[in-house]
Design a protein around this motif. Structure first.
Motif, PDB file in Angstrom:
ATOM      1  N   CYS A  91       0.854  -1.181   0.000  1.00  0.00           N
ATOM      2  CA  CYS A  91       0.000   0.000   0.000  1.00  0.00           C
ATOM      3  C   CYS A  91       0.893   1.235   0.000  1.00  0.00           C
ATOM      4  O   CYS A  91       1.907   1.270   0.689  1.00  0.00           O
ATOM      5  N   CYS A 108      -0.003   4.262   0.956  1.00  0.00           N
ATOM      6  CA  CYS A 108      -0.506   5.350   1.794  1.00  0.00           C
ATOM      7  C   CYS A 108       0.595   5.820   2.755  1.00  0.00           C
ATOM      8  O   CYS A 108       1.545   5.092   3.050  1.00  0.00           O
ATOM      9  N   CYS A 152      -6.748   3.902   6.284  1.00  0.00           N
ATOM     10  CA  CYS A 152      -6.653   3.488   4.892  1.00  0.00           C
ATOM     11  C   CYS A 152      -7.389   2.159   4.740  1.00  0.00           C
ATOM     12  O   CYS A 152      -7.043   1.180   5.385  1.00  0.00           O
ATOM     13  N   CYS A 210      -5.062  -0.980   3.571  1.00  0.00           N
ATOM     14  CA  CYS A 210      -4.107  -1.705   4.425  1.00  0.00           C
ATOM     15  C   CYS A 210      -4.450  -1.604   5.904  1.00  0.00           C
ATOM     16  O   CYS A 210      -3.699  -2.099   6.733  1.00  0.00           O
TER      17      CYS A 210
HETATM   18 ZN   LIG Z   1      -2.736   1.989   3.098  1.00  0.00          ZN
END
Ligand SMILES: [Zn+2]
Length: 293
Positions: free
Chosen positions: A237, A239, A270, A273
């Motif tokens: 991920c 993020c 998020c 994840c």
């Molecule tokens: Zn994430």
């Protein structure tokens, strides 16, 4: 062993193929999202498909998203893959428990129910390319096969499998896609069909110790194939707190002021994840100062 994917071509480039082993990345997704077995299978199959569809992308910034929505208890699945076959994804309801289906398998189709599959390809055009189908069975491989046939006019054979162990860990996961280009001959097609008819499920092949190379050899060995690429695949991920800050700043001062006036720190997370990002009031105040009116 790390997860990997093989991209191959056969029969004078009239066939393209992808075979991947995704046990570790499906395990990572299941651990992050605390999924039940049927939710792990649904998410794992879609992530596996994402890895292979990511390998079809050409540009470095290209993304492909699979979005399944259904009226079953799982409600939906979202998976995004980039051109390196790095994938991320989640299910709407990770806690679904369902009895096994009539074949004694995890009931992914029952968990998803009746619904739609959208494939969103962000390939650098002004608007993303979106294709949508009604789900055939909700078992995902069958639905994607139908998607490729109708939306992209590419006849495909797709297998996706996730074997969940008794302790809910992921025992095996992977899949393959074989796609026929317009110049594939009848002979090529019937040779592939014969191989598919005698093939066991992909997870049972992995259980027997077969590798993606072995499976590719079995499927396309008579068709003069060559492996174009072997790549690592993983759950990743992108993020970060910085990204979430940017998203908050983009809300503008008016909205941020409303959040600050509530007087509580906020917790954003998020979906992909499950990571949480908290912002205290003084942090929000700093973002307010950076935001536009
Ligand atoms: Zn994430």
């Amino acid at each position: 062993m790390t997860d990997y994917l093989l991209r191959a071509t056969a029969a004078n480039h009239s066939v393209r193929a992808f075979v991947t082993q995704t046990k570790n990345l499906v395990q990572k997704a299941a651990s992050l999202h605390h999924t039940t077995p049927v939710a792990s299978a649904a998410l794992g199959r879609t992530l596996t498909a994402g890895c292979m569809m990511g390998a079809m992308l050409k540009g470095e910034k290209d993304l492909v998203t699979l979005h399944i929505k259904g009226d079953g208890p799982l409600k939906g699945i979202m998976v995004t893959a980039d051109h390196r076959s790095h994938v991320k994804g989640y299910v709407y309801n990770s806690q679904v428990e369902l009895p096994l289906n009539a074949m004694g398998k995890l009931d992914v189709g029952g968990a998803i129910g009746v619904g739609t599959l959208r494939v969103i390809q962000d390939i650098g055009l002004k608007e993303p390319y979106v294709g949508q189908i009604e789900l055939i069975s909700g078992e995902i491989a069958e639905d994607l096969t139908y998607y490729f046939a109708t939306s992209e006019q590419v006849p495909s054979a797709i297998a996706l499998g996730v074997l969940v162990d008794r302790d809910y860990s992921i025992r095996q996961a992977g899949g393959f896609m074989i796609q026929l280009m317009p110049d594939a001959t009848e002979e090529t097609i019937s040779m592939i069909e014969k191989k598919l008819q005698t093939l066991s499920s992909i997870t049972s092949l992995f259980e027997k110790g077969q590798t993606p190379e072995d499976i590719l050899q079995y499927l396309l060995g008579d068709l003069g194939y060559s492996i174009l690429e072997k790549r690592e695949v993983q759950f990743e991920c992108n993020c970060s707190k910085n990204r979430v800050e940017k998203a908050l700043i983009s809300l503008g001062q008016k909205e941020l002021e409303e959040i600050i006036e509530e007087g509580k720190e906020i917790d954003l997370y998020c979906h992909f994840c499950n990571k949480h990002y908290t912002f205290a009031i003084d942090e929000l105040q700093q973002l307010y100062n950076k935001a536009k009116k």
